[in-house]
Scaffold this motif. Structure first.
Motif, PDB file in Angstrom:
ATOM      1  N   GLU A  86       0.923  -1.189   0.066  1.00 21.68           N
ATOM      2  CA  GLU A  86       0.061  -0.122   0.020  1.00 21.68           C
ATOM      3  C   GLU A  86       1.032   1.291  -0.192  1.00 21.68           C
ATOM      4  N   ARG A  87       0.301   2.591  -0.128  1.00 26.78           N
ATOM      5  CA  ARG A  87       0.990   3.268  -0.029  1.00 26.78           C
ATOM      6  C   ARG A  87       2.032   3.871   1.167  1.00 26.78           C
ATOM      7  N   PRO A  88       2.687   4.173   1.180  1.00 25.11           N
ATOM      8  CA  PRO A  88       3.487   4.306   2.203  1.00 25.11           C
ATOM      9  C   PRO A  88       3.262   5.896   2.990  1.00 25.11           C
ATOM     10  N   LEU A  89       2.962   5.489   4.543  1.00 28.86           N
ATOM     11  CA  LEU A  89       2.617   6.756   5.355  1.00 28.86           C
ATOM     12  C   LEU A  89       3.269   7.480   5.790  1.00 28.86           C
ATOM     13  N   ILE A  90       3.139   8.716   6.050  1.00 28.80           N
ATOM     14  CA  ILE A  90       4.403   9.859   6.092  1.00 28.80           C
ATOM     15  C   ILE A  90       4.524   9.293   7.462  1.00 28.80           C
ATOM     16  N   GLY A  91       6.264   8.959   7.695  1.00 29.06           N
ATOM     17  CA  GLY A  91       6.958   9.115   8.570  1.00 29.06           C
ATOM     18  C   GLY A  91       7.478   7.560   8.261  1.00 29.06           C
ATOM     19  N   GLU A  92       7.252   7.361   7.321  1.00 38.83           N
ATOM     20  CA  GLU A  92       7.776   5.951   6.379  1.00 38.83           C
ATOM     21  C   GLU A  92       9.374   6.563   5.873  1.00 38.83           C
ATOM     22  N   TYR A  93       9.127   7.600   5.647  1.00 43.00           N
ATOM     23  CA  TYR A  93      10.051   8.427   3.707  1.00 43.00           C
ATOM     24  C   TYR A  93      10.726   9.669   4.954  1.00 43.00           C
ATOM     25  N   ASP A  94      11.512  10.090   4.436  1.00 41.24           N
ATOM     26  CA  ASP A  94      12.042  12.218   4.879  1.00 41.24           C
ATOM     27  C   ASP A  94      11.153  12.463   4.417  1.00 41.24           C
ATOM     28  N   ILE A  95      10.199  13.409   4.525  1.00 45.02           N
ATOM     29  CA  ILE A  95       9.214  14.362   3.920  1.00 45.02           C
ATOM     30  C   ILE A  95       9.260  15.269   2.499  1.00 45.02           C
ATOM     31  N   TYR A  96      11.060  14.946   2.083  1.00 47.88           N
ATOM     32  CA  TYR A  96      11.549  15.329   1.180  1.00 47.88           C
ATOM     33  C   TYR A  96      10.677  14.872  -0.203  1.00 47.88           C
ATOM     34  N   TYR A  97      10.708  13.181   0.130  1.00 44.45           N
ATOM     35  CA  TYR A  97       9.935  12.430  -1.334  1.00 44.45           C
ATOM     36  C   TYR A  97       8.313  12.664  -1.489  1.00 44.45           C
ATOM     37  N   GLU A  98       7.988  13.315  -0.511  1.00 46.44           N
ATOM     38  CA  GLU A  98       6.781  13.491  -0.562  1.00 46.44           C
ATOM     39  C   GLU A  98       5.776  14.235  -1.824  1.00 46.44           C
ATOM     40  N   LYS A  99       7.045  14.850  -2.402  1.00 46.53           N
ATOM     41  CA  LYS A  99       6.918  15.452  -3.857  1.00 46.53           C
ATOM     42  C   LYS A  99       6.827  14.052  -4.831  1.00 46.53           C
ATOM     43  N   TYR A 100       7.279  13.208  -4.541  1.00 49.54           N
ATOM     44  CA  TYR A 100       7.723  12.228  -5.213  1.00 49.54           C
ATOM     45  C   TYR A 100       6.382  11.079  -5.090  1.00 49.54           C
ATOM     46  N   ILE A 101       6.120  10.285  -3.620  1.00 53.95           N
ATOM     47  CA  ILE A 101       4.995   9.881  -3.826  1.00 53.95           C
ATOM     48  C   ILE A 101       4.085  10.348  -3.946  1.00 53.95           C
ATOM     49  N   GLY A 102       3.966  11.522  -3.862  1.00 51.62           N
ATOM     50  CA  GLY A 102       2.379  12.099  -4.615  1.00 51.62           C
ATOM     51  C   GLY A 102       1.387  11.951  -5.892  1.00 51.62           C
ATOM     52  N   LEU A 103       2.679  11.770  -6.555  1.00 50.86           N
ATOM     53  CA  LEU A 103       2.669  11.878  -7.999  1.00 50.86           C
ATOM     54  C   LEU A 103       1.911  10.132  -8.722  1.00 50.86           C
ATOM     55  N   VAL A 104       2.390   9.407  -7.804  1.00 45.63           N
ATOM     56  CA  VAL A 104       2.200   7.902  -7.735  1.00 45.63           C
ATOM     57  C   VAL A 104       0.711   7.736  -7.894  1.00 45.63           C
ATOM     58  N   SER A 105       0.272   7.590  -8.686  1.00 45.32           N
ATOM     59  CA  SER A 105      -1.174   7.122  -8.807  1.00 45.32           C
ATOM     60  C   SER A 105      -1.747   5.910  -7.705  1.00 45.32           C
ATOM     61  N   SER A 117      20.659   9.205   6.185  1.00 44.73           N
ATOM     62  CA  SER A 117      20.322   9.644   7.552  1.00 44.73           C
ATOM     63  C   SER A 117      19.075   9.542   7.955  1.00 44.73           C
ATOM     64  N   SER A 118      18.478   9.182   6.790  1.00 43.19           N
ATOM     65  CA  SER A 118      16.753   9.617   7.238  1.00 43.19           C
ATOM     66  C   SER A 118      15.944   7.562   6.933  1.00 43.19           C
ATOM     67  N   ARG A 119      15.215   7.845   8.232  1.00 38.91           N
ATOM     68  CA  ARG A 119      14.331   6.281   7.904  1.00 38.91           C
ATOM     69  C   ARG A 119      13.811   6.738   6.758  1.00 38.91           C
ATOM     70  N   VAL A 120      13.579   5.291   6.515  1.00 39.40           N
ATOM     71  CA  VAL A 120      13.117   4.485   5.122  1.00 39.40           C
ATOM     72  C   VAL A 120      12.597   3.465   5.170  1.00 39.40           C
ATOM     73  N   THR A 121      11.193   2.694   4.734  1.00 43.12           N
ATOM     74  CA  THR A 121      11.172   1.347   4.111  1.00 43.12           C
ATOM     75  C   THR A 121      10.744   1.054   3.279  1.00 43.12           C
ATOM     76  N   ALA A 122      10.573  -0.007   2.613  1.00 40.94           N
ATOM     77  CA  ALA A 122      11.085  -0.644   1.734  1.00 40.94           C
ATOM     78  C   ALA A 122      10.049  -0.086   0.226  1.00 40.94           C
ATOM     79  N   ARG A 123       8.476  -0.135   1.058  1.00 40.24           N
ATOM     80  CA  ARG A 123       7.664   0.351   0.083  1.00 40.24           C
ATOM     81  C   ARG A 123       7.382   1.811  -0.178  1.00 40.24           C
ATOM     82  N   ALA A 124       8.182   1.970   0.572  1.00 34.62           N
ATOM     83  CA  ALA A 124       8.404   4.154   0.642  1.00 34.62           C
ATOM     84  C   ALA A 124       9.464   4.155  -0.313  1.00 34.62           C
TER      85      ALA A 124
END
Length: 171
Positions: free
Chosen positions: A3-22, A142-149
């Motif tokens: 499923e789509r990763p939740l905020i906190g599973e990745y650095d907020i910088y990557y929100e701009k990319y994750i948000g583009l995925v349908s 230096s940031s926490r990230v999950t495999a799905r993120a």
């Protein structure tokens, strides 16, 4: 599938990319992107592919080289984290990678073949993962990230750059 990763599973910088995925299966999104990117590359001449819209910007060839390099790195991170490796993973300087790669000397066909090899390897990795692996987390740059993120970051990063190509190179 993840499923789509939740905020906190990745650095907020990557929100701009994750948000583009349908919505839907991220592995299917990765597969769909192959056709889009290959079709784009097939329409370009070498001159178009070497064009820069500003002196300090990358050419389309450099963008595609960057996409392949970044996907290699993100997919490697995904592999390590999904397999439970807790070793913190270093960041990288994408500008230095592009500068050192001399993508302008590569043909469009070479860049396309490289992109396809990397993408097929990423899809193969993702297809072989069990559900629990998608939620494993590690430290990268230096940031926490999950495999799905990471899978979503790979897909969104490509969308981001394809949007830039459409907006700034192919007007």
């Amino acid at each position: 599938m993840p499923e789509r990763p939740l905020i906190g599973e990745y650095d907020i910088y990557y929100e701009k990319y994750i948000g583009l995925v349908s919505e839907g299966n991220v592995i299917e999104r990765l597969k769909e992107q192959i056709l889009v990117s290959v079709n784009l590359l097939d329409t370009l001449t070498e001159t178009q592919a070497n064009h820069k819209y500003a002196p300090d910007k990358w050419s389309i060839k450099q963008v595609f080289g960057h996409l392949a390099d970044t996907e290699r790195i993100m997919s490697y991170r995904l592999l390590r984290i999904a397999r439970g490796d807790a070793t913190p993973l270093a960041g990288y300087d994408d500008e230095a990678y592009v500068k050192s790669a001399s993508f302008a000397t590569h043909s469009i066909q070479q860049l396309q073949a490289d992109y396809l090899a990397v993408r097929h390897a990423t899809i193969s990795l993702c297809n072989g993962m069990e559900e629990s692996a998608w939620l494993r987390e590690g430290i990268a740059n230096s940031s926490r990230v999950t495999a799905r993120a990471l899978a979503y970051i790979i897909a969104g990063h490509e969308i981001h750059h394809l949007n830039i190509i459409q907006e700034r190179y192919l007007k």
